[in-house]
Write a protein that holds these residues in place. Structure first.
Motif: not given
Length: 142
Positions: A11, A15, A23, A67, A71, A75, A79, A138, A142
């Motif tokens: 995640a 992000v 990723t 997660i 967040t 999502l 992610i 994160i 985010s």
């Protein structure tokens, strides 16, 4: 390493990069690097099958829940890709164990060889550190 920590890493990478390739590659590489740190995880080799299945399910649910909490329930595709790629090596190990896919044997053997398993609190220490760092990433991104 617990799936929760791998998933948090996925995640955070998703992000932070917002890039499919970065990723994917970052999560797989970090999966193996994290497994080289001293860590504790339920052993499919020594635990009863039922107990291992319960522990694995709780671990995955805990990762997803953490997660979603960190967040705020948001999502994005990066992610999701990050989480999936971060546990891909363990999913391939599971596929090998359940389906006996011989093609995966060299990867599974190498993956098992690089594990740096530790017991008790010492085995959880690095996982907590990594999870906290990933939480901060994160939250900042985010």
């Amino acid at each position: 390493m617990l799936s929760t920590v791998h998933m948090m890493t996925g995640a955070a990478v998703g992000v932070a990069t917002e890039n499919w390739w970065a990723t994917t590659i970052g999560c797989v590489v970090l999966h193996f690097l994290w497994d080289m740190l001293p860590h504790w995880d339920p052993s499919y080799k020594t635990w009863k099958k039922r107990d291992w299945h319960i522990a694995a399910a709780v671990d995955l649910l805990m990762g997803l829940g953490l997660i979603l909490y960190v967040t705020g329930g948001y999502l994005n595709i990066y992610i999701v890709v990050g989480v999936m790629m971060s546990i891909l090596p363990d999913l391939l190990t599971l596929a090998y164990k359940l389906l006996k896919i011989k093609l995966l044997e060299p990867l599974v053997q190498w993956h098992d060889k690089i594990q740096n398993r530790a017991s008790g609190w010492w085995g959880l220490f690095f996982q907590v550190v990594v999870a906290v760092i990933m939480t901060v990433i994160i939250r900042l991104k985010s």
